[in-house]
Design a protein around this motif. Structure first.
Motif, mmCIF file in Angstrom:
data_model
loop_
_atom_site.group_PDB
_atom_site.id
_atom_site.type_symbol
_atom_site.label_atom_id
_atom_site.label_comp_id
_atom_site.label_asym_id
_atom_site.label_seq_id
_atom_site.Cartn_x
_atom_site.Cartn_y
_atom_site.Cartn_z
ATOM 1 N N ALA A 1 34.745 51.792 55.019
ATOM 2 C CA ALA A 1 33.832 52.940 54.974
ATOM 3 C C ALA A 1 34.252 53.906 56.076
ATOM 4 C CB ALA A 1 32.383 52.491 55.168
ATOM 5 N N GLY B 1 30.640 55.871 48.068
ATOM 6 C CA GLY B 1 29.216 56.180 47.967
ATOM 7 C C GLY B 1 28.704 55.815 46.592
ATOM 8 N N GLY B 2 27.402 55.506 46.511
ATOM 9 C CA GLY B 2 26.809 55.187 45.218
ATOM 10 C C GLY B 2 27.440 53.995 44.534
ATOM 11 N N TYR C 1 24.569 47.596 53.033
ATOM 12 C CA TYR C 1 25.169 48.880 53.388
ATOM 13 C C TYR C 1 26.249 48.630 54.442
ATOM 14 C CZ TYR C 1 21.002 51.141 51.354
ATOM 15 O OH TYR C 1 19.994 51.561 50.524
ATOM 16 N N ILE D 1 31.138 58.544 41.275
ATOM 17 C CA ILE D 1 29.910 58.101 41.942
ATOM 18 C C ILE D 1 28.742 58.094 40.962
ATOM 19 C CG2 ILE D 1 28.208 58.721 43.700
ATOM 20 C CD1 ILE D 1 30.539 59.703 45.431
ATOM 21 N N GLU E 1 26.679 54.781 39.934
ATOM 22 C CA GLU E 1 25.234 54.662 40.156
ATOM 23 C C GLU E 1 24.507 54.330 38.863
ATOM 24 O OE1 GLU E 1 24.365 58.424 41.929
ATOM 25 O OE2 GLU E 1 24.439 57.617 43.980
ATOM 26 N N ILE F 1 26.641 57.614 58.481
ATOM 27 C CA ILE F 1 27.079 57.248 57.137
ATOM 28 C C ILE F 1 26.804 55.764 56.900
ATOM 29 C CG2 ILE F 1 29.082 57.027 55.612
ATOM 30 C CD1 ILE F 1 30.320 59.403 57.090
ATOM 31 N N LEU G 1 27.046 53.309 53.480
ATOM 32 C CA LEU G 1 27.420 53.289 52.071
ATOM 33 C C LEU G 1 27.010 51.963 51.432
ATOM 34 C CD1 LEU G 1 31.002 54.852 52.316
ATOM 35 C CD2 LEU G 1 28.816 55.998 51.895
#
Length: 647
Positions: free
Chosen positions: A284, A349-350, A254, A378, A382, A237, A239
Motif C-alpha cells: 500500500a 483501493g476498494g 485495512y 476499483i 467493489e 491512507i 486500503l
C-alpha cells in the motif's frame, strides 16, 4: 491456579502464615504475604527454566493466568475465566491491548467464553476477531455445551475455518511482530489511536486494533456485523483488502499507506510450512508513492537466532511514473534466502489490486493502470465484493426467536439501570440476575457465572430445585426513559400448573432502593387436587461476593431483641422463630465502609440462612412450605440498599 487460588479458604488464597522458602536474592524464607504478588511469575519462571533443562534445544511454551512485571519473559497470558456473552467478547479486545501496553505481548482470551454456553453467532464473531489476537485459543468450562467450531452449525463452522486460515496466512507478519516485541519491547497488538495519537476520537475506539500497519475492525455487537458499523479510521491512507474471504461475521482488514505486509500460504498447521513456499507481499503506497516492510525468519524453534541464524529482510517499494518497483533494500542475519516465488499485490483501493511475480530477492516492477482504468477496476472490485458479501451465508441469529414479545425478550440479556443501581439479567436461564452494581460506590455485589449463582430463586427447600434453570418469559418491561419506574416482570413455568413470578424495580420515588417482589402462583392446578398444588417453598438465594473476605460480617437484631454478628468462620447458620432478623439484616464490609441492607416483610419469611463460601456469602430468605392455590400464593417482598458503615 497460580494466583495462587485456594478455594476452601475465606480469602480464596493461601493463608498469610504459609512459609515459602524463596531464593536468598528474592528475600529468602518469608510468609505468603511477602510472596503473594510474585507467586505467579515465580511459578512461570520455574516452569520455563525446568522445561529448558529438560529440552535445552527447544523453546518452552508456558501459559499462565497470574503474573507480575516481567512475566512475558517466561510465559504467555490468558485473560482468565470469562463468560460466553457479548459483553465479555467486547471486553476481550481492551484486555489484550492493555496487557500489551503493560509489557505482555502474547495474550488472548478464552475464545467463545469459558463459563456459560455460547451461541453460534457469538462464537463465530469471537473466533473471527480472536484469530487476530497475539494468542488465539478456544477454551470452555466442564459442563458447558460443546464449544468446537463444528458444534454450532455449518455457517459458524465456515466462519471459523475462514478465520483460522486468515490467521495462518498472517503468521509471517505476526512472527515478525513478535521478533520486534522480543528485541524492542513493542506490543504486538496496539490500540487504533497509535496510528494517529493526536486524533482524540480514536482514544475511545474499542472495536478495532492494530497489528503493525494492519488495522483490524471488528464488531462486538450481536445485531450488527463489522460491515454494518461506521468504523473510525485514522488519518492517512488505509486500503481495504482480503484473501477472498470477506464475510459479514469476520473483521474488516485495512493496510496502512506506506506499508508492505508479508503473508504466507494457508496451512492447517504451521508444521506444514516450508521456507521454499511462495511468499506474498501486499503493498500500500503512501502519498509519496513509497512503502516499506520487514520479514523475520528463522527455524521457528531453538536458539540459533541468538547466534545470528536468522534472516531479516527489508522490502521497499517506490513509484516512478506509472511503475512501482519492489525490491530488497537490506538484510540481516546469516540465513541464506530461500529459493521461492514472490507474489506482489499492489493495493489500489476498494479491494482492487494489480499483481506481479518474481523470485524472492529479485527486483520486480508493477505497472499501475491509467486513472480511468483504475477507476473502472476499483468500481468493479467493489461491486464484486458487495455481491460476495450478499451471497455468503451469515451465521443465523438464533438469539432472536419469532413470536411474542415476551419470548423474544427472554432470549436477550436485559439491563436495568436507574438511580443507584445497574443490573444485568438473563431471563432464559432461571431469570438470573448476574450483575448488581451499586453505582455511587462502584461496587459489584453479586458473584455469578451466568448459569449459576448470582441472584436465584427456587420453589423448594432443596438446593437448585425448580425455578433456577427454567426459561423465564418477560411479561412486562417499564423504562425510566418513558417516565415509568425502571422495572421488569418475568414468569417461569416450574411445572404442575405453577409459576414463579418475579418483579424487579428500582424505585422511582426512592432510587437508592432495589426491590424484588416474588411469588409462587397457581396458574392451572389440576381439579383432582382440590385446587391446591404440591408442597412448595419460595427460596430466595442470592450469592454475594466478598470484597474483603477477612473484614466482613452479617449483622442483625432478632425478634427477641438479641444482637448477632456472624463472621465467615461460622460456616452455615439458620435462624427461625424469634431468632429471625426483625425486618432487616445487613452484610457489613468494614474495610470498604459499606453495608448492604436487605429489608423484608417479616410475615412472609419463616427461615433465614447464612452460608459462607470461598469469597462468597448467601443471605437466603425462605417462605413457609405449603401448597398454594390461585387465591393463596406464596410471596416474598424484599429490597436492597447500600449505606455507609458506621465506624
Amino acid at each position: 491456579m497460580n494466583e495462587p487460588a485456594v478455594f476452601d479458604t475465606v480469602t480464596k488464597t493461601m493463608p498469610d502464615s504459609n512459609i515459602h522458602r524463596g531464593d536468598s536474592n528474592l528475600g529468602g524464607q518469608q510468609n505468603h504475604t511477602f510472596y503473594h504478588n510474585v507467586y505467579g511469575i515465580l511459578m512461570a519462571r520455574s516452569t520455563h527454566e525446568g522445561m529448558k533443562m529438560g529440552s535445552p534445544t527447544k523453546r518452552p511454551f508456558v501459559l499462565t493466568r497470574a503474573g507480575f512485571i516481567g512475566s512475558q519473559r517466561y510465559a504467555a497470558t490468558w485473560t482468565g475465566d470469562n463468560l460466553s456473552n457479548w459483553e465479555h467478547l467486547h471486553m476481550s479486545l481492551s484486555m489484550v491491548l492493555q496487557l500489551g501496553l503493560s509489557g505482555q505481548p502474547l495474550s488472548g482470551p478464552d475464545i467463545g467464553g469459558f463459563g456459560g454456553n455460547a451461541t453460534p453467532k457469538l462464537f463465530g464473531r469471537w473466533m473471527g476477531v480472536g484469530a487476530m489476537f497475539p494468542f488465539s485459543r478456544g477454551h470452555s468450562e466442564k459442563g458447558t455445551t460443546d464449544h468446537e467450531p463444528w458444534s454450532f452449525g455449518e455457517e459458524c463452522e465456515e466462519v471459523c475455518r475462514l478465520a483460522l486460515l486468515r490467521r495462518s496466512r498472517l503468521i509471517p507478519h505476526l512472527y515478525t511482530l513478535f521478533y520486534f516485541a522480543h528485541t524492542k519491547g513493542s506490543p504486538v497488538a496496539v490500540p487504533t489511536f497509535f496510528a494517529d495519537p493526536e486524533d482524540q476520537k480514536l482514544r475511545t475506539v474499542e472495536n478495532s486494533f492494530l497489528l503493525g500497519p494492519l488495522l483490524v475492525c471488528s464488531s462486538t455487537l450481536s445485531d450488527k456485523g463489522a460491515y454494518e458499523l461506521s468504523h473510525a479510521i485514522p488519518n492517512g491512507i488505509w486500503l481495504p483488502f482480503d484473501f477472498g474471504d470477506s464475510h459479514p461475521d469476520l473483521p474488516i482488514l485495512y493496510l496502512q499507506g506506506g506499508a508492505i505486509l508479508p503473508v504466507g500460504l494457508p496451512y492447517n498447521h504451521v508444521g506444514e510450512a516450508n521456507p521454499q513456499d511462495d511468499l506474498i507481499l501486499f503493498v500500500a503506497l503512501n502519498n509519496d508513492g513509497r512503502a516499506q516492510g520487514v520479514l523475520f525468519e528463522d527455524d521457528g524453534d531453538g536458539y540459533g537466532y541468538t547466534k545470528g541464524e536468522y534472516l531479516l529482510t527489508h522490502y521497499v517499494a517506490e513509484k516512478n511514473s506509472s511503475v512501482v518497483t519492489v525490491k530488497v533494500s537490506k538484510t540481516e542475519g546469516s540465513w541464506k534466502r530461500p529459493t521461492r516465488r514472490l507474489h506482489i499485490h499492489l493495493l489500489l483501493g476498494g479491494y482492487a489490486m494489480v499483481s506481479a511475480d518474481c523470485m524472492d530477492g529479485e527486483e520486480v516492477q508493477v505497472v499501475i493502470p491509467s486513472i480511468s482504468e483504475m477507476s473502472k477496476l476499483i468500481a468493479a472490485s467493489e461491486q464484486e465484493h458487495m455481491k460476495h458479501l450478499e451471497t455468503v451465508k451469515a451465521i443465523p441469529d438464533i438469539e432472536k426467536q419469532p413470536g411474542q414479545q415476551g419470548i423474544e425478550l427472554s432470549k436477550t440479556p436485559v439491563d436495568l439501570k436507574s438511580g443507584d443501581w445497574s443490573l444485568k439479567l438473563v431471563p432464559w436461564i432461571g431469570g438470573h440476575v448476574i450483575s448488581m452494581t451499586h453505582l455511587p460506590s462502584d461496587t459489584q455485589w453479586l458473584h455469578s457465572r451466568v448459569e449459576s449463582d448470582g441472584y436465584e430463586e427456587y420453589c423448594g427447600t432443596e438446593y437448585r430445585s425448580a425455578g433456577c434453570t427454567e426459561e423465564y418469559k418477560v411479561v412486562r418491561r417499564d423504562l425510566e426513559q418513558s417516565g415509568e419506574q425502571e422495572s421488569i416482570c418475568m414468569e417461569g413455568d416450574i411445572g404442575g400448573g405453577l409459576l414463579i413470578q418475579r418483579s424487579i424495580s428500582i424505585l422511582k420515588n426512592n432510587p437508592n432502593i432495589l426491590q424484588f417482589d416474588s411469588s409462587i402462583i397457581a396458574r392451572n392446578v389440576g381439579a383432582g387436587s382440590g385446587g391446591f398444588s404440591r408442597l412448595v417453598c419460595l427460596r430466595v438465594h442470592p450469592t454475594f461476593t466478598l470484597l474483603n473476605p477477612t473484614e466482613v460480617a452479617v449483622s442483625f437484631k432478632s425478634i427477641d431483641g438479641s444482637n448477632h454478628e456472624i463472621s465467615p468462620e461460622s460456616g452455615e447458620q439458620s435462624f427461625e422463630g424469634n431468632l429471625r432478623p426483625n425486618g432487616e439484616w445487613m452484610l457489613v464490609d468494614k474495610c470498604a465502609g459499606l453495608c448492604l441492607i436487605n429489608r423484608f416483610e417479616l410475615s412472609q419469611v419463616s427461615k433465614f440462612l447464612v452460608h459462607w463460601g470461598s469469597g462468597t456469602v448467601n443471605l437466603e430468605l425462605w417462605s413457609e412450605e405449603r401448597p398454594v392455590s390461585k387465591e393463596t400464593p406464596l410471596r416474598i417482598l424484599h429490597s436492597y440498599e447500600v449505606i455507609k458503615a458506621s465506624s
